[in-house]
Design a protein around this motif. Structure first.
Motif, PDB file in Angstrom:
ATOM      1  N   ILE A  73     -12.183   3.160   4.406  1.00 36.65           N
ATOM      2  CA  ILE A  73     -10.785   2.772   4.335  1.00 36.65           C
ATOM      3  C   ILE A  73      -9.917   3.989   4.608  1.00 36.65           C
ATOM      4  CG2 ILE A  73     -10.718   3.145   1.832  1.00 36.65           C
ATOM      5  CD1 ILE A  73      -8.722   0.787   1.695  1.00 36.65           C
ATOM      6  N   SER A  74      -8.793   3.745   5.265  1.00 32.45           N
ATOM      7  CA  SER A  74      -7.788   4.785   5.498  1.00 32.45           C
ATOM      8  C   SER A  74      -6.548   4.417   4.710  1.00 32.45           C
ATOM      9  CB  SER A  74      -7.442   4.885   6.985  1.00 32.45           C
ATOM     10  OG  SER A  74      -8.556   5.323   7.712  1.00 32.45           O
ATOM     11  N   LEU A  75      -6.085   5.340   3.892  1.00 31.00           N
ATOM     12  CA  LEU A  75      -4.917   5.104   3.048  1.00 31.00           C
ATOM     13  C   LEU A  75      -3.772   6.011   3.463  1.00 31.00           C
ATOM     14  CD1 LEU A  75      -6.790   5.185  -0.380  1.00 31.00           C
ATOM     15  CD2 LEU A  75      -6.063   3.140   0.856  1.00 31.00           C
ATOM     16  N   THR A  76      -2.561   5.493   3.385  1.00 34.75           N
ATOM     17  CA  THR A  76      -1.393   6.335   3.597  1.00 34.75           C
ATOM     18  C   THR A  76      -1.214   7.211   2.359  1.00 34.75           C
ATOM     19  OG1 THR A  76       0.135   4.756   2.582  1.00 34.75           O
ATOM     20  CG2 THR A  76      -0.268   4.529   4.970  1.00 34.75           C
ATOM     21  N   PRO A  77      -0.462   8.298   2.465  1.00 36.98           N
ATOM     22  CA  PRO A  77      -0.212   9.112   1.266  1.00 36.98           C
ATOM     23  C   PRO A  77       0.420   8.298   0.133  1.00 36.98           C
ATOM     24  CG  PRO A  77       0.368  10.349   3.217  1.00 36.98           C
ATOM     25  CD  PRO A  77       0.063   8.943   3.671  1.00 36.98           C
ATOM     26  N   GLU A  78       1.260   7.330   0.454  1.00 37.97           N
ATOM     27  CA  GLU A  78       1.889   6.494  -0.572  1.00 37.97           C
ATOM     28  C   GLU A  78       0.856   5.632  -1.299  1.00 37.97           C
ATOM     29  OE1 GLU A  78       2.968   6.613   2.683  1.00 37.97           O
ATOM     30  OE2 GLU A  78       4.687   7.918   2.316  1.00 37.97           O
ATOM     31  N   GLN A  79      -0.093   5.067  -0.549  1.00 35.81           N
ATOM     32  CA  GLN A  79      -1.145   4.268  -1.167  1.00 35.81           C
ATOM     33  C   GLN A  79      -2.038   5.134  -2.044  1.00 35.81           C
ATOM     34  OE1 GLN A  79      -2.621   2.808   2.586  1.00 35.81           O
ATOM     35  NE2 GLN A  79      -1.833   0.740   2.198  1.00 35.81           N
ATOM     36  N   TRP A  80      -2.369   6.327  -1.568  1.00 39.39           N
ATOM     37  CA  TRP A  80      -3.183   7.263  -2.347  1.00 39.39           C
ATOM     38  C   TRP A  80      -2.458   7.638  -3.631  1.00 39.39           C
ATOM     39  CZ3 TRP A  80      -7.883   8.663  -3.057  1.00 39.39           C
ATOM     40  CH2 TRP A  80      -8.184   9.857  -3.713  1.00 39.39           C
ATOM     41  N   LYS A  81      -1.164   7.898  -3.541  1.00 37.91           N
ATOM     42  CA  LYS A  81      -0.358   8.258  -4.717  1.00 37.91           C
ATOM     43  C   LYS A  81      -0.372   7.116  -5.733  1.00 37.91           C
ATOM     44  CE  LYS A  81       4.236   9.719  -6.112  1.00 37.91           C
ATOM     45  NZ  LYS A  81       5.622   9.928  -5.700  1.00 37.91           N
ATOM     46  N   THR A  82      -0.290   5.883  -5.272  1.00 36.08           N
ATOM     47  CA  THR A  82      -0.326   4.733  -6.169  1.00 36.08           C
ATOM     48  C   THR A  82      -1.644   4.680  -6.933  1.00 36.08           C
ATOM     49  OG1 THR A  82       1.166   3.462  -4.756  1.00 36.08           O
ATOM     50  CG2 THR A  82      -0.202   2.203  -6.296  1.00 36.08           C
ATOM     51  N   ILE A  83      -2.746   4.918  -6.248  1.00 31.44           N
ATOM     52  CA  ILE A  83      -4.052   4.941  -6.916  1.00 31.44           C
ATOM     53  C   ILE A  83      -4.084   6.024  -7.979  1.00 31.44           C
ATOM     54  CG2 ILE A  83      -6.518   5.476  -6.600  1.00 31.44           C
ATOM     55  CD1 ILE A  83      -6.298   4.024  -3.884  1.00 31.44           C
ATOM     56  N   LEU A  84      -3.614   7.212  -7.642  1.00 32.39           N
ATOM     57  CA  LEU A  84      -3.630   8.313  -8.599  1.00 32.39           C
ATOM     58  C   LEU A  84      -2.737   8.029  -9.809  1.00 32.39           C
ATOM     59  CD1 LEU A  84      -3.549  11.424  -6.251  1.00 32.39           C
ATOM     60  CD2 LEU A  84      -5.511  10.403  -7.425  1.00 32.39           C
ATOM     61  N   GLU A  85      -1.593   7.425  -9.570  1.00 31.82           N
ATOM     62  CA  GLU A  85      -0.673   7.102 -10.667  1.00 31.82           C
ATOM     63  C   GLU A  85      -1.255   6.049 -11.605  1.00 31.82           C
ATOM     64  OE1 GLU A  85       2.832   5.949  -8.519  1.00 31.82           O
ATOM     65  OE2 GLU A  85       3.576   8.016  -8.397  1.00 31.82           O
ATOM     66  N   ARG A  86      -2.172   5.219 -11.094  1.00 29.21           N
ATOM     67  CA  ARG A  86      -2.729   4.134 -11.896  1.00 29.21           C
ATOM     68  C   ARG A  86      -4.182   4.390 -12.289  1.00 29.21           C
ATOM     69  NH1 ARG A  86      -0.297  -1.343 -10.102  1.00 29.21           N
ATOM     70  NH2 ARG A  86      -0.919  -1.799 -12.228  1.00 29.21           N
ATOM     71  N   GLN A  87      -4.600   5.665 -12.213  1.00 28.75           N
ATOM     72  CA  GLN A  87      -5.993   5.985 -12.502  1.00 28.75           C
ATOM     73  C   GLN A  87      -6.395   5.656 -13.935  1.00 28.75           C
ATOM     74  OE1 GLN A  87      -7.042  10.122 -12.110  1.00 28.75           O
ATOM     75  NE2 GLN A  87      -5.051  10.788 -12.830  1.00 28.75           N
ATOM     76  N   THR A  88      -5.475   5.760 -14.883  1.00 32.47           N
ATOM     77  CA  THR A  88      -5.804   5.432 -16.267  1.00 32.47           C
ATOM     78  C   THR A  88      -6.148   3.951 -16.384  1.00 32.47           C
ATOM     79  OG1 THR A  88      -4.368   7.178 -17.088  1.00 32.47           O
ATOM     80  CG2 THR A  88      -4.962   5.458 -18.651  1.00 32.47           C
ATOM     81  N   GLU A  89      -5.365   3.098 -15.731  1.00 33.83           N
ATOM     82  CA  GLU A  89      -5.645   1.659 -15.746  1.00 33.83           C
ATOM     83  C   GLU A  89      -6.997   1.364 -15.088  1.00 33.83           C
ATOM     84  OE1 GLU A  89      -2.253  -0.932 -14.537  1.00 33.83           O
ATOM     85  OE2 GLU A  89      -1.273   1.021 -14.305  1.00 33.83           O
ATOM     86  N   ILE A  90      -7.269   2.042 -13.992  1.00 38.84           N
ATOM     87  CA  ILE A  90      -8.529   1.847 -13.279  1.00 38.84           C
ATOM     88  C   ILE A  90      -9.698   2.280 -14.164  1.00 38.84           C
ATOM     89  CG2 ILE A  90      -9.919   2.574 -11.291  1.00 38.84           C
ATOM     90  CD1 ILE A  90      -7.166   2.857  -9.781  1.00 38.84           C
ATOM     91  N   ASN A  91      -9.575   3.451 -14.786  1.00 34.92           N
ATOM     92  CA  ASN A  91     -10.630   3.944 -15.676  1.00 34.92           C
ATOM     93  C   ASN A  91     -10.851   3.020 -16.863  1.00 34.92           C
ATOM     94  OD1 ASN A  91     -11.316   6.203 -14.155  1.00 34.92           O
ATOM     95  ND2 ASN A  91      -9.761   7.461 -15.127  1.00 34.92           N
ATOM     96  N   ASP A  92      -9.761   2.478 -17.425  1.00 34.66           N
ATOM     97  CA  ASP A  92      -9.884   1.533 -18.535  1.00 34.66           C
ATOM     98  C   ASP A  92     -10.630   0.275 -18.107  1.00 34.66           C
ATOM     99  OD1 ASP A  92      -8.566   3.302 -20.191  1.00 34.66           O
ATOM    100  OD2 ASP A  92      -6.636   2.253 -20.085  1.00 34.66           O
ATOM    101  N   ALA A  93     -10.339  -0.214 -16.902  1.00 35.96           N
ATOM    102  CA  ALA A  93     -11.024  -1.410 -16.385  1.00 35.96           C
ATOM    103  C   ALA A  93     -12.509  -1.143 -16.185  1.00 35.96           C
ATOM    104  CB  ALA A  93     -10.384  -1.859 -15.071  1.00 35.96           C
ATOM    105  N   ILE A  94     -12.845   0.065 -15.732  1.00 36.64           N
ATOM    106  CA  ILE A  94     -14.249   0.440 -15.542  1.00 36.64           C
ATOM    107  C   ILE A  94     -14.969   0.427 -16.893  1.00 36.64           C
ATOM    108  CG2 ILE A  94     -15.800   2.352 -14.949  1.00 36.64           C
ATOM    109  CD1 ILE A  94     -13.712   3.070 -12.738  1.00 36.64           C
ATOM    110  N   LYS A  95     -14.326   0.971 -17.924  1.00 37.31           N
ATOM    111  CA  LYS A  95     -14.938   1.039 -19.260  1.00 37.31           C
ATOM    112  C   LYS A  95     -15.180  -0.353 -19.836  1.00 37.31           C
ATOM    113  CE  LYS A  95     -12.836   5.449 -20.407  1.00 37.31           C
ATOM    114  NZ  LYS A  95     -11.776   6.113 -21.185  1.00 37.31           N
ATOM    115  N   GLU A  96     -14.323  -1.316 -19.468  1.00 43.20           N
ATOM    116  CA  GLU A  96     -14.450  -2.666 -20.008  1.00 43.20           C
ATOM    117  C   GLU A  96     -15.626  -3.433 -19.392  1.00 43.20           C
ATOM    118  OE1 GLU A  96     -10.757  -4.773 -19.718  1.00 43.20           O
ATOM    119  OE2 GLU A  96      -9.680  -3.229 -20.824  1.00 43.20           O
ATOM    120  N   LEU A  97     -16.073  -3.028 -18.242  1.00 40.90           N
ATOM    121  CA  LEU A  97     -17.167  -3.768 -17.579  1.00 40.90           C
ATOM    122  C   LEU A  97     -18.531  -3.319 -18.035  1.00 40.90           C
ATOM    123  CD1 LEU A  97     -15.817  -3.972 -13.938  1.00 40.90           C
ATOM    124  CD2 LEU A  97     -15.824  -5.748 -15.679  1.00 40.90           C
TER     125      LEU A  97
END
Length: 97
Positions: A73-97
């Protein structure tokens, strides 16, 4: 139609436990930033047609050189920034699985 669970996915792009190789140090290349992780996978930052992209892609060996494959996948800097800003939510979702 019910959703498939991640474990039931038919994609073969995730090699699971085989991916547990040490992360290599990032390096700056003539093409831009490159960081290897997992088996034949890289994150690169490069410019294409005057725009900057963060690429997460699988590579394969072709005539002794590692070249980018179709899987990725190719991400724009804005899309990459969104992922980084929401990394806590992503990590929490990983822990729940």
């Amino acid at each position: 139609m019910p959703k498939k669970k991640a474990a039931e996915s038919s994609s073969d792009s995730d090699s699971g436990p085989d991916d547990r190789t040490p992360v290599k140090k990032a390096k700056k290349t003539d093409e831009g930033f490159s960081l290897e992780f997992g088996k034949n996978r890289r994150v690169t930052v490069s410019e294409f047609k005057g725009k900057v992209y963060v690429n997460i892609r699988e590579y394969y060996n072709k005539d002794g050189a590692m070249v980018p494959g179709k899987k990725g996948i190719s991400l724009t800097p804005e899309q990459w920034k969104t992922i980084l800003e929401r990394q806590t939510e992503i990590n929490d979702a990983i822990k729940e699985l």
